[in-house]
Design a protein around this motif. Structure first.
Motif, PDB file in Angstrom:
ATOM      1  N   ALA A 156       0.833  -1.202   0.000  1.00 25.06           N
ATOM      2  CA  ALA A 156       0.000   0.000   0.000  1.00 25.06           C
ATOM      3  C   ALA A 156       0.868   1.253   0.000  1.00 25.06           C
ATOM      4  CB  ALA A 156      -0.927  -0.012   1.216  1.00 25.06           C
ATOM      5  N   GLU A 157       1.945   1.221   0.774  1.00 22.25           N
ATOM      6  CA  GLU A 157       2.830   2.382   0.842  1.00 22.25           C
ATOM      7  C   GLU A 157       3.463   2.693  -0.515  1.00 22.25           C
ATOM      8  OE1 GLU A 157       6.168   3.644   3.984  1.00 22.25           O
ATOM      9  OE2 GLU A 157       6.750   1.985   2.707  1.00 22.25           O
ATOM     10  N   TRP A 226      -4.162   6.874  -0.214  1.00 19.59           N
ATOM     11  CA  TRP A 226      -4.093   5.614   0.534  1.00 19.59           C
ATOM     12  C   TRP A 226      -5.319   5.594   1.433  1.00 19.59           C
ATOM     13  CZ3 TRP A 226      -2.735   5.578   6.067  1.00 19.59           C
ATOM     14  CH2 TRP A 226      -2.785   4.290   6.613  1.00 19.59           C
ATOM     15  N   PHE A 232      -5.843   1.651  -2.133  1.00 19.61           N
ATOM     16  CA  PHE A 232      -5.350   2.929  -2.660  1.00 19.61           C
ATOM     17  C   PHE A 232      -6.013   3.228  -3.992  1.00 19.61           C
ATOM     18  CE2 PHE A 232      -2.355  -0.454  -3.684  1.00 19.61           C
ATOM     19  CZ  PHE A 232      -2.203  -0.347  -5.048  1.00 19.61           C
TER      20      PHE A 232
END
Ligand code: FES
Ligand SMILES: [Fe+2]
Length: 352
Positions: A156-157, A226, A232
């Motif tokens: 996700a980051e 996010w 996201f």
């Protein structure tokens, strides 16, 4: 921080299977270390139980069938409703349903063509609303669903990380002779991170056809979000007005693995750009991320001092700050990450 040690992550909705996959029969999955089974009930709605039969503890996902919308265990044929209640024991047809014969149910609903599951009775947030999902001027294109050996929070980051594009994606949308350093405009949001930027990208032959832009380079007007914890959206508008809105999901299997799901909403038509070509290109881009993400450890550090950062990592630092708050405010096991949660909520960004 290992997400499976923190029950707060069970309080979110995660997409698991496409509904059409479940039409073929019951399917097992592991969500945050918990084995579950999903199927479609008589109304065609997805249902979910713990993947453990209360009779002899066999997995309900093994050789089970669907009988009039109920899940029939593959071992002795006991049939279970979506509530977990045992409706029928073939060897004792007169037996009434009782608490001891119930399987454990989990909340399960359909949205965007997927079955979503929440492992807790009290979800912290609803399933996210996605840009253009209800918009008649857009088409939805399914792109991929595959299991990666990568931590879901790192995946996700990665969506917030524009600094990697020139390098990881040098064969698709990047050019490593031109590292991108766009100015990021952060927009506050309560349960996530949002920023906007103009992102220059390479535009090679296959993508030129998908975008209907002939130039070797182009610029994405990007609005990136996010959505806590594993979703996201990457909303790209190109100079010709085309909108390509990626909806990405990292559904945690355990700490080291996730199911990476992606679909996209497009403002153009199938005649202008075939969905299969768009999906194939985005899958190549995703597989480039996958190589690097699978090399990262399963432990997702919440302490900002645990890894080095550059200016472009500001969205990642906000994400980690929000996760620290999430654990502090809602997690019964926050003490297990006490040393990481002690970090002050400042966004000190140092040179790498
Ligand atoms: S183990 Fe499921 S019916 Fe016996
Ligand atoms: Fe990437």
């Amino acid at each position: 921080m290992l997400a499976t040690q923190h029950p707060v992550f069970r309080r979110f909705w995660y997409p698991i299977f496409q509904l059409e996959e479940l039409a073929a029969g019951p399917r097992g999955f592991r969500l945050l270390g918990e084995d579950i089974v999903l199927w479609l009930d008589e109304a065609g709605a997805p249902a979910c139980l713990q993947d453990r039969c209360p009779h002899r503890s066999a997995k309900l996902s093994v050789d089970s069938t669907v009988v009039k919308g109920a899940l029939a265990c593959g071992y002795h044929g006991w049939e279970f409703a979506r509530s977990g209640t045992c409706l029928f024991v073939p060897q004792m047809p007169e037996l009434r349903a009782g608490a001891r014969s119930a399987a454990k149910p989990y909340a399960c609903v359909a949205r965007y063509g997927f079955a979503w599951v929440c492992l807790d009775e009290n979800p912290l947030l609803p399933i996210p609303d996605l840009p253009h999902a209800e918009d008649q001027g857009f088409r939805q294109i399914f792109e991929y669903a595959e299991d990666w050996e990568a931590n879901f929070l790192r995946v996700a980051e990665n969506a917030l990380d524009v600094g990697h594009v020139a390098f990881v994606h040098r064969a698709t949308i990047g050019d490593d002779s031109k590292p991108t350093m766009p100015r990021l405009t952060l927009v506050p949001m309560p349960h996530g991170v949002n920023f906007r930027c103009d992102l220059p990208v390479a535009n090679r032959a296959d993508q030129q056809r998908n975008l209907r832009i002939a130039a070797p380079e182009t610029v994405r007007k990007a609005d990136i979000k996010w959505l806590m914890p594993g979703a996201f959206t990457l909303h790209f508008t190109y100079p010709n007005g085309l909108v390509h809105a990626i909806c990405g999901f990292a559904t945690p299997i355990d700490d080291q693995r996730c199911r990476r799901i992606q679909f996209v909403y497009r403002s153009d038509t199938e005649a202008e750009a075939p969905g299969a070509a768009i999906a194939a290109f985005d899958r190549r881009v995703g597989s480039e991320d996958r190589r690097l993400l699978e090399s990262c450890p399963a432990d997702f550090p919440l302490d900002p001092k645990a890894e080095a950062h550059m200016i472009l990592d500001r969205p990642s630092l906000v994400m980690r700050q929000m996760l620290r708050r999430l654990l502090r405010d809602h997690d019964p096991n926050a003490h297990l990450a006490a040393h990481e949660l002690a970090a002050p909520d400042t966004l000190a960004v140092e040179a790498a």
